[in-house]
Design a protein around this motif. Sequence first.
Motif, mmCIF file in Angstrom:
data_model
loop_
_atom_site.group_PDB
_atom_site.id
_atom_site.type_symbol
_atom_site.label_atom_id
_atom_site.label_comp_id
_atom_site.label_asym_id
_atom_site.label_seq_id
_atom_site.Cartn_x
_atom_site.Cartn_y
_atom_site.Cartn_z
ATOM 1 N N LYS A 89 0.398 -1.064 0.040
ATOM 2 C CA LYS A 89 -0.534 0.461 -0.123
ATOM 3 C C LYS A 89 0.900 0.959 0.178
ATOM 4 N N LYS A 90 0.674 2.497 -0.240
ATOM 5 C CA LYS A 90 1.378 3.424 -1.084
ATOM 6 C C LYS A 90 0.921 4.689 0.645
ATOM 7 N N GLN B 113 -4.574 4.154 6.253
ATOM 8 C CA GLN B 113 -3.518 4.416 5.353
ATOM 9 C C GLN B 113 -3.097 3.592 4.752
ATOM 10 N N GLY B 114 -2.983 2.013 5.631
ATOM 11 C CA GLY B 114 -2.623 0.778 5.124
ATOM 12 C C GLY B 114 -2.686 0.249 5.599
ATOM 13 N N SER C 58 2.529 -5.544 8.944
ATOM 14 C CA SER C 58 2.798 -4.522 8.458
ATOM 15 C C SER C 58 3.985 -4.279 8.765
ATOM 16 N N THR D 146 5.849 2.970 1.398
ATOM 17 C CA THR D 146 5.231 1.807 1.648
ATOM 18 C C THR D 146 4.444 1.289 2.398
ATOM 19 N N GLN E 298 2.125 -5.343 3.395
ATOM 20 C CA GLN E 298 1.387 -6.406 4.671
ATOM 21 C C GLN E 298 1.345 -8.196 4.605
#
Lengths: 124, 1254
Positions: free
Chosen positions: B72-73, B500-501, B528, B536, B539
């Motif tokens: 995820k960015k 946010q990821g 994470s 980045t 996950q």
Amino acid sequence: MKILVVDDERDVQLLFQQRFRKEIRNNELDFAFAFSGEEALTYMDNHNQEAVLILSDINMPGMSGLELLEQIKQNFHKPPPVVMMITAYGDKENYDTAMKLGADDFLTKPVEFGILKEKLKAML
Amino acid sequence: MKRPTTFTPCVGIYMLLLVILAACNGSKEAPPFPVTASEFKQPITKNFEFSKTDTIVWTTKAPANLKPIPIKKFDWNKLPSKPVDLGLPVPFKGISDAKPFSLGELPSIPFNIDSLAKTELTIKVTILGEPEIVKAGKLNNQPGATRGVMTAAGLGLPSTARTIFEDSKGMLWIGMDGNIARYDSENLEIYGLKQGFKNNSVGALFEDSKGRLWVGNAGEALSVIDFKGKLIYEISSSFPTSNIFEILEAHDGKFWLTNQNIGYDIIDLEENSIRQITPDDGLLGTFTLSIYQDKDGLIWLSSNGGANIIDLKAGKILQLTTENGLAGSFTSGFYEDNEGRVWMGSGNGASVLNADRTTISQYLNSELFEGMNGFIATVQDSSGSLWMGGANGVLYQLDETNGLLQRFNVASGSTGTQAILDIVEDNQRQIWVAVAQGGLYKIDPNSGSPGNFTVADGLTSNEVWETLEAEDGKIWIGTYLGIDIYDPQTKTIQNLGRAQGLVGDRSSRLKQDSKGRIWSLGDNAGLSIIDPIKQTIQQLTTVQGLETNSNHGLVERADGEFWLGGAEGELTTVNIEDSVFKYHLPSSAENVFRNNVIVSDNNNIIWVAGIGSGLQRIDPTTNERVFITTEEGLISNTVYSIVIDNENNIWAATDLGVQFINIETNEMTTFTTDEGLAANDVYALALHNGEIYTGTSRGLTILRAKIQADQQMPFWEAKTIGRTQGLDLLDFSENSFTFDRNNRFWAGVQGEMLTVMDALVVDSTSTPTYVTGINILDQKQQFYDKASLEANRIGLDTISGPNSNDFITVDGIEKDNSFITNEGVNWNTIEGNYNMPVGLTLSHTQNYLSFNYNGTYFANNDRVVYRYILEGIDKNWSPISQEKVSENYRDLPSGSYSFKVASKGFNNVWSEPSSFNFTILPPWWLTWWAYLLYALLLLYLGYRVHLYQRARTLEKARKNAQLIELEQAKEIKKAYAELKSTQSQLIQSEKMASLGELTAGIAHEIQNPLNFVNNFSEVNRELIEELKEEKAKPKKERDEKLEEELLTDIDQNLEKIAHHGKRADSIVKGMLQHSRASSGEKEPTDINVLSDEYLRLAYHGLRAKDKSFNANMETNFDDTIGKINIIPQDMGRVILNLITNAFHAVQEKKKLGEKGYDPIVSVSTNKTRNGIEIEVKDNGNGIPDKIIQRIFEPFFTTKPSGRGTGLGLSMSYEIVTKGHNGELKVTSKEGEGTTFTIVLPPTKEPKKAKKTVN
């Protein structure tokens, strides 16, 4: 023969005269008496050795019989008298002394007159 | 129970001696103070063995089944952001260039102090009452204030605090509305109306050179308190006064005081005057706040129009305003710092003159001190930091050395004026800040100032479970709502959440790997991996190869392999680059416990701490595994955290304590509450600067090993950061510790807040400790100095009582009904902060004592421990305790004592022991003069006893003597009787002896007469026979003559027989007479016969015994004597005795063998005029002169023992002298002979006398 008896007991004279009455009567024995040593010596001097036999007691006041013996044996030689010592104390010491001094015989009291008679007769 | 001792005089004397001995023993020295003593135990170390080795079997996930890791960015700039003030310092920007300055160039106007308006002072003197003492409360975090600011609101002050002051003795004074109070960290000593103190609002406190405390009032009054005289001087005058905020004692002894709205007052106590300086005299304004006299004597006065510098010598006022470089015209404070710089506060900031007064610099609020309004108080602390207080409750700490500036919002709200007029650094480096409008605060710059931050301060969540300082210096805070990332530069927090990821909300474990990525674990949705640079988030879940999504332990090995600890005992290794996942599951027999922490030691050995499973040590190369569990000595299998120190040793935190495991020596050292932990359940651990920080459920305990020079084992100290140090909550969150590059400590607490704590300043100072009071018979006593009271009251006219308007006569000291006065307690003076008596002497009845004491722990005054000793009675220091009062000492014997007490606080440094000396007097019966008296009494008693004993002894001796005498008398009597009888026996035996001697002689004497008797009787028989023969003859033959002769002879013989018979008879009679006891009757006796008889007897007796014996006997009897009256037996004995002796004498001589010796014994009698003389004479050896005197003594004999009784002569003497009134005389010539002469007195017979006459 003359016999001189020396004893401080005066009755000795009477006794001897009685005992030797027959001999005296018969003149067999002639007794003279002195009552002390000194008297005996005086007699001896006076009678010129008349006694031929001396009978002496030892225990006497003054000069004793032994002293007398000594005197007689020293001073009287012609003829030397026969000395017979008579004492109540017949102990050895007395006897030896008497013999040494020249005693001719030693008799103890009480005197057996029978024996004495025999001795005197034998000696004479 | 012991039997009561019977008091006997003997015991008494013995006890007396003991007491004297004890009294001579002197005081015992206390053992040296044990500097390493702690209230905690030292930890116990035990050996342990690892469990048996097993081998981990890894299962590799099939790559084919794994899915790629989603990425995820995120964008830092787009993350939600909030400003958050964690109370951290910021770099100090510095100031613009200094400008040239010259005092001499300042404008001036003439000034003459004598021309100032002046009036007389009115001074009212009041008795100062004893302060009310209340136990002080605690300082607490000031809500809404910056981290580290604590308020004194909970201290228990009676009214609003407005000013603070530290006196020369290190005590803090707090000025309030209507009260002042002295504060010593334990108690408040409050002076108010009751004590005679009237002041409605204290604005200034000042101690003058005489030790008097000046109390300036915001209202109308000025009070000067004289503690020595216990007086309050209320000073007033006709001049108007108002807020007194600052007081200065000038070098000349005059007092300068601010008089807001007027100017300044100058009080001259000697002159009893007050002057006022106002704008009329050249002052630049009436709003006055600060006075300062520099080393040159210049007096600097602040005013709202600028600074006024008075040069008394030159007689002028220099005027310094903005035109001369002042930052603002409203001058509010002066302060000369250590460098000699003068800080001049103003509304806009500070103007600083250099030490030479040649440059002036401006520290403008607008440029440097954000939020500061006004600039009033400046103080430089002992570390060099300058503390600057403003008018709006904002305080700045400027650390020029480190270039750091920290702002404190002190007062809450910051609304309205919160003028910080007083900043005080006390002797324990505490910064006290008083706000004129009310409020007293304290900052402890050394104890970490832990902050308590929550959502209210800008956090996203209160559930703080992890902290981490990233490589860029940002602090990552793991919460249950993602990660809050604090940027110290911008003082903002950005939140990184699921939105946010992140794979899940929970981020309870954060680790930064070697590539700068931050791994977030703790959510059961997976983990994470955040790359802050690339922005980045990867996950990672079971889908990508994890064995479980719920992981807690994480370690990166040197080869880049990550080990993960699962919630149910799973171990997973991750090679993220090659997507290789291996796992190991616990066997059913093993555990299903959470592998909470995984670490790798210096030898690349993996350590796994399990909550329930203890410790596992795994060698990754061989996969061999050993355990350390409770079986091996682990204190608990619930291990929340482990860390590894530089020596590869393990520290393990469990729910039952902390253990240090030395792998090399196989030793375990255990720490629990006994060893100083705040609690046994410890959830987080960190090693920092050689100290072990343990997060317990009750605070942060810091363990420190102190190397002891002479000991192999270190000495462990513990201190706990708790509420007193500023923590609001205490239960530390599991594994949430971080130390940042500034040594600042970050942690989550109780799932409810974040705490941030500055590095603790190493503090080795010892805190002053005082004996604060003495309780006699359980009563606290107040002491005073009468001499000082009197001296300080001389010359005063009237003194008011403290409570009313009654007056006390000047020469009188107030009546004192206290115990110490009534009971006659003596002391010389008082000293110290607590008026402790000097030279205190107590009577023997006041020997029930206890002591109060206190250490002035202005910082961290919790957990202060004390130990004390009463030298003179205690052998050792007391157990360590938090008590502030000693045990009760009862029945103290007389002697000198020294009570010593030492304290130890937060920094584990024992204070110097403080001591208090006193004396307990012996009761009069134990004083030296009493001993003297006892000694004298004892002597007297001894003397009496001696006398008594002597008397008794004498009496006894006398009685004994009497008894002995009596006994002796008896014995003498008895002996006398015996002697008597012996004598008579002796006499008898003497008689018998002589009889024996005579026997032989007698026998001999008898023999002769017997012989005669026998012979004569025999002769007679012969004669009788002869006579008979003659008679038998015929008559004719008979010889008659013969017959007659015979009869005559016979008769004669018979006569002889009779004679000799009688003779024998008389001898026997004489013998019997001799042997018979004396009739004692005198009868006429022929002395000659008697003598002769015995002479013979003696002679023959001797002869009988000794045949050789011979001696001449001589008799010389005086026949004229006749019979004389004598006792014949007795006299015969005498004569016999004399004669026997004579015979013996001559025999002796004869034995010598002398030639010619003729032994002679002579007995003679002689009649003389004087009577009859009987003389026994020998010619023996004679009697030596030596013994002739003694020959009549009884028992005297020269014969060998057993041969003579020695009684003969004495008896003879008796018989002659006593029995016959005659004389027994002896004449002797040695070698020639002896003569005994019996002289008998003439017989008084008339018949004889006639005869003699005839």
